[in-house]
Design a protein around this motif. Structure first.
Motif, PDB file in Angstrom:
ATOM      1  N   PRO A 179       0.818  -1.234  -0.066  1.00 17.21           N
ATOM      2  CA  PRO A 179      -0.144  -0.017  -0.247  1.00 17.21           C
ATOM      3  C   PRO A 179       0.807   1.147  -0.125  1.00 17.21           C
ATOM      4  O   PRO A 179       1.975   1.146   0.454  1.00 17.21           O
ATOM      5  N   LYS A 180       0.306   2.299  -0.787  1.00 14.02           N
ATOM      6  CA  LYS A 180       0.980   3.460  -0.626  1.00 14.02           C
ATOM      7  C   LYS A 180      -0.168   4.610  -0.613  1.00 14.02           C
ATOM      8  O   LYS A 180      -1.112   4.528  -0.799  1.00 14.02           O
ATOM      9  N   PRO A 181       0.633   6.125  -0.322  1.00 10.26           N
ATOM     10  CA  PRO A 181      -0.444   7.088  -0.282  1.00 10.26           C
ATOM     11  C   PRO A 181      -0.739   7.534  -1.693  1.00 10.26           C
ATOM     12  O   PRO A 181       0.344   7.516  -2.561  1.00 10.26           O
ATOM     13  N   ARG A 182      -1.886   8.071  -1.700  1.00  6.99           N
ATOM     14  CA  ARG A 182      -1.878   8.708  -3.152  1.00  6.99           C
ATOM     15  C   ARG A 182      -2.825   9.912  -2.932  1.00  6.99           C
ATOM     16  O   ARG A 182      -3.594  10.243  -1.789  1.00  6.99           O
ATOM     17  N   PHE A 183      -2.707  11.205  -3.748  1.00  2.00           N
ATOM     18  CA  PHE A 183      -3.461  12.290  -3.720  1.00  2.00           C
ATOM     19  C   PHE A 183      -4.466  12.246  -4.870  1.00  2.00           C
ATOM     20  O   PHE A 183      -4.304  11.737  -5.803  1.00  2.00           O
ATOM     21  N   GLN A 184      -5.707  13.018  -4.331  1.00  2.56           N
ATOM     22  CA  GLN A 184      -6.597  13.440  -5.429  1.00  2.56           C
ATOM     23  C   GLN A 184      -6.971  14.909  -5.597  1.00  2.56           C
ATOM     24  O   GLN A 184      -6.679  15.352  -4.452  1.00  2.56           O
ATOM     25  N   LEU A 185      -7.446  15.485  -6.558  1.00  2.00           N
ATOM     26  CA  LEU A 185      -7.628  16.720  -6.568  1.00  2.00           C
ATOM     27  C   LEU A 185      -9.014  17.015  -6.276  1.00  2.00           C
ATOM     28  O   LEU A 185     -10.020  16.565  -6.896  1.00  2.00           O
ATOM     29  N   ARG A 186      -9.265  17.804  -5.180  1.00  2.00           N
ATOM     30  CA  ARG A 186     -10.721  18.188  -4.748  1.00  2.00           C
ATOM     31  C   ARG A 186     -10.767  19.784  -4.988  1.00  2.00           C
ATOM     32  O   ARG A 186     -10.265  20.648  -3.960  1.00  2.00           O
ATOM     33  N   HIS A 187     -11.374  20.485  -5.927  1.00  2.00           N
ATOM     34  CA  HIS A 187     -11.798  21.816  -5.972  1.00  2.00           C
ATOM     35  C   HIS A 187     -10.315  22.633  -6.096  1.00  2.00           C
ATOM     36  O   HIS A 187     -10.034  23.551  -5.380  1.00  2.00           O
ATOM     37  N   GLY A 188      -9.455  21.684  -6.797  1.00  2.00           N
ATOM     38  CA  GLY A 188      -8.151  22.316  -7.243  1.00  2.00           C
ATOM     39  C   GLY A 188      -7.032  22.115  -5.898  1.00  2.00           C
ATOM     40  O   GLY A 188      -6.010  22.678  -6.181  1.00  2.00           O
ATOM     41  N   LYS A 189      -7.511  21.531  -5.060  1.00  2.00           N
ATOM     42  CA  LYS A 189      -6.320  21.265  -4.004  1.00  2.00           C
ATOM     43  C   LYS A 189      -6.123  19.842  -3.632  1.00  2.00           C
ATOM     44  O   LYS A 189      -7.148  18.940  -4.039  1.00  2.00           O
ATOM     45  N   LEU A 190      -4.905  19.385  -3.344  1.00  2.00           N
ATOM     46  CA  LEU A 190      -4.655  18.125  -2.977  1.00  2.00           C
ATOM     47  C   LEU A 190      -5.258  17.335  -1.805  1.00  2.00           C
ATOM     48  O   LEU A 190      -4.888  18.185  -0.857  1.00  2.00           O
ATOM     49  N   GLU A 191      -5.797  16.280  -1.971  1.00  2.00           N
ATOM     50  CA  GLU A 191      -6.199  15.546  -0.705  1.00  2.00           C
ATOM     51  C   GLU A 191      -5.550  14.206  -0.596  1.00  2.00           C
ATOM     52  O   GLU A 191      -5.479  13.474  -1.555  1.00  2.00           O
ATOM     53  N   LYS A 192      -5.017  13.897   0.587  1.00  2.00           N
ATOM     54  CA  LYS A 192      -4.204  12.796   0.756  1.00  2.00           C
ATOM     55  C   LYS A 192      -5.104  11.746   1.200  1.00  2.00           C
ATOM     56  O   LYS A 192      -6.230  11.954   1.965  1.00  2.00           O
ATOM     57  N   GLN A 193      -5.098  10.503   0.605  1.00  2.00           N
ATOM     58  CA  GLN A 193      -5.922   9.353   0.904  1.00  2.00           C
ATOM     59  C   GLN A 193      -5.140   8.510   1.760  1.00  2.00           C
ATOM     60  O   GLN A 193      -3.926   8.536   1.904  1.00  2.00           O
ATOM     61  N   PHE A 194      -5.683   7.866   2.957  1.00  2.00           N
ATOM     62  CA  PHE A 194      -5.250   6.956   3.962  1.00  2.00           C
ATOM     63  C   PHE A 194      -4.608   5.725   3.263  1.00  2.00           C
ATOM     64  O   PHE A 194      -5.065   5.256   2.382  1.00  2.00           O
ATOM     65  N   PHE A 270      -2.131  12.868 -14.605  1.00  2.00           N
ATOM     66  CA  PHE A 270      -1.134  14.062 -15.249  1.00  2.00           C
ATOM     67  C   PHE A 270      -1.509  15.285 -14.134  1.00  2.00           C
ATOM     68  O   PHE A 270      -0.452  15.857 -13.850  1.00  2.00           O
ATOM     69  N   ARG A 271      -2.651  15.658 -14.010  1.00  2.00           N
ATOM     70  CA  ARG A 271      -3.131  16.977 -13.280  1.00  2.00           C
ATOM     71  C   ARG A 271      -2.549  16.618 -11.866  1.00  2.00           C
ATOM     72  O   ARG A 271      -2.132  17.765 -11.272  1.00  2.00           O
ATOM     73  N   VAL A 272      -2.922  15.343 -11.110  1.00  2.00           N
ATOM     74  CA  VAL A 272      -2.108  15.249  -9.877  1.00  2.00           C
ATOM     75  C   VAL A 272      -0.735  15.442  -9.582  1.00  2.00           C
ATOM     76  O   VAL A 272      -0.146  15.846  -8.952  1.00  2.00           O
ATOM     77  N   THR A 273      -0.016  14.991 -10.668  1.00  2.00           N
ATOM     78  CA  THR A 273       1.281  15.004 -11.087  1.00  2.00           C
ATOM     79  C   THR A 273       1.838  16.312 -11.272  1.00  2.00           C
ATOM     80  O   THR A 273       2.834  16.880 -10.283  1.00  2.00           O
ATOM     81  N   GLU A 274       1.119  17.212 -11.911  1.00  2.00           N
ATOM     82  CA  GLU A 274       1.601  18.574 -11.856  1.00  2.00           C
ATOM     83  C   GLU A 274       1.248  19.209 -10.711  1.00  2.00           C
ATOM     84  O   GLU A 274       1.918  20.139 -10.148  1.00  2.00           O
ATOM     85  N   ALA A 275       0.109  19.175  -9.980  1.00  2.00           N
ATOM     86  CA  ALA A 275      -0.049  19.446  -8.703  1.00  2.00           C
ATOM     87  C   ALA A 275       0.881  19.304  -7.655  1.00  2.00           C
ATOM     88  O   ALA A 275       1.281  19.971  -6.752  1.00  2.00           O
ATOM     89  N   LEU A 276       1.456  18.114  -7.679  1.00  2.00           N
ATOM     90  CA  LEU A 276       2.456  17.600  -6.691  1.00  2.00           C
ATOM     91  C   LEU A 276       3.851  18.394  -7.113  1.00  2.00           C
ATOM     92  O   LEU A 276       4.409  18.824  -6.035  1.00  2.00           O
ATOM     93  N   ILE A 277       4.017  18.534  -8.212  1.00  2.00           N
ATOM     94  CA  ILE A 277       5.237  19.150  -8.504  1.00  2.00           C
ATOM     95  C   ILE A 277       5.084  20.760  -8.048  1.00  2.00           C
ATOM     96  O   ILE A 277       6.246  21.352  -7.637  1.00  2.00           O
ATOM     97  N   ALA A 278       4.059  21.156  -8.264  1.00  2.00           N
ATOM     98  CA  ALA A 278       3.963  22.743  -7.764  1.00  2.00           C
ATOM     99  C   ALA A 278       3.833  22.764  -6.353  1.00  2.00           C
ATOM    100  O   ALA A 278       4.426  23.688  -5.703  1.00  2.00           O
ATOM    101  N   ALA A 279       3.433  21.486  -5.845  1.00  2.00           N
ATOM    102  CA  ALA A 279       3.573  21.777  -4.275  1.00  2.00           C
ATOM    103  C   ALA A 279       5.011  21.588  -3.855  1.00  2.00           C
ATOM    104  O   ALA A 279       5.267  22.153  -2.666  1.00  2.00           O
ATOM    105  N   VAL A 280       5.800  20.764  -4.394  1.00  2.00           N
ATOM    106  CA  VAL A 280       6.986  20.729  -3.960  1.00  2.00           C
ATOM    107  C   VAL A 280       7.733  21.899  -4.261  1.00  2.00           C
ATOM    108  O   VAL A 280       8.548  22.589  -3.439  1.00  2.00           O
TER     109      VAL A 280
END
Length: 284
Positions: A179-194, A270-280
């Motif tokens: 298992p690993k964490p993953r993020f989803q975009l909710r209203h333009g913001k990253l949300e981490k899943q358990f 791809f959108r999640v990846t771009e958001a993660l790069i921006a978050a870094v």
């Protein structure tokens, strides 16, 4: 009670076979050494998996001609021993990534981070925080939890489009079940899943334990698979295209980065990846 002649022969054949297998097992342990990294990997409740601090492994893969050392420092990174804070006047570069940064198959001196440190010269440290199989999501979480504590002046995020986008869309290891964490975009913001904890496997029975750790069975099984694979008819790729068309049918295929237009699920990854790069970038 006297044994019949056929029973004597059967017992003789059985004993001879067992002795031959025992000798073959001992010989396989001396001659053939498969590559492995499991002993330096540990479960991590936040990252899914990470490197075990202070562990070491001499990894040998006879079939691929690999022979290299893996040594994990006290920070849990495959890197030289590092102080928590750099010495006065020393600048720090932190390199994040997956196996490209970790450097499977080579010693530390041959990796990109060590080569960069050697080229930059004295006064600059290049720290390596690469873990095989990680996605950008795990690298971002590791940076926030551990990386910033070492006060890097520069952060380099290594991105491999062939598989990182896929990894960021999955809640488990690619081609695996960890298992690993993953993020989803909710209203333009990253949300981490358990990340659920791994199921505790039942301890194997003694006979199963022996079979699982038999070097001879491992060798035979691996080379039978290689033999079967070599006998399958080869499929010539489409001219000018470095992949097979059927590889594009799955949304989770590495080859989807070359497919336009992207499917909805891959576009979302791809959108999640771009958001993660921006978050870094923003966190630095």
């Amino acid at each position: 009670m006297q044994l019949r002649e056929w029973q004597k022969k059967l017992a003789l054949v059985s004993i001879s076979t067992m002795c031959a297998l025992l000798v073959a097992e001992v010989a396989a342990r001396f001659i053939w050494k498969p590559g492995e990294r499991q002993r330096v990997i540990r479960y991590d409740a936040e990252l899914g998996w990470a490197l075990r601090a202070g562990s070491r492994l001499h990894s040998i893969d006879t079939d691929r001609g690999l022979d290299y050392q893996i040594q994990i420092n006290e920070l849990g990174w495959r890197d030289t021993p590092r102080q928590r804070h750099a010495a006065p006047g020393v600048k720090r570069v932190l390199m994040l990534g997956d196996s490209m940064v970790f450097g499977p198959g080579v010693d530390v001196a041959q990796r990109s981070s060590n080569q960069l440190e050697a080229r930059l010269g004295p006064g600059i440290e290049v720290l390596n925080n690469g873990v095989g199989g990680w996605g950008t999501d795990q690298e971002f979480l590791s940076l926030c939890r551990d990386g910033f504590d070492l006060r890097p002046d520069v952060v380099i995020l290594a991105l491999c489009l062939v598989n990182d986008v896929v990894n960021n869309s999955l809640s488990h290891e690619f081609l695996g079940s960890a298992p690993k964490p993953r993020f989803q975009l909710r209203h333009g913001k990253l949300e981490k899943q358990f990340v659920p904890p791994p199921e505790q496997p039942k301890p194997p029975k003694r006979f199963e334990h022996v079979l699982r750790h038999s070097r001879l069975l491992h060798y035979v099984g691996k080379h039978v698979r290689i033999l079967l694979a070599s006998r399958r008819p080869s499929r010539p790729p489409v001219a000018g295209v470095p992949y097979y068309p059927e590889n594009l049918e799955s949304d989770m295929s590495h080859w989807n980065v070359f497919k336009l237009p992207y499917s909805e699920s891959f576009e979302s990854a791809f959108r999640v990846t771009e958001a993660l790069i921006a978050a870094v970038q923003d966190s630095c």
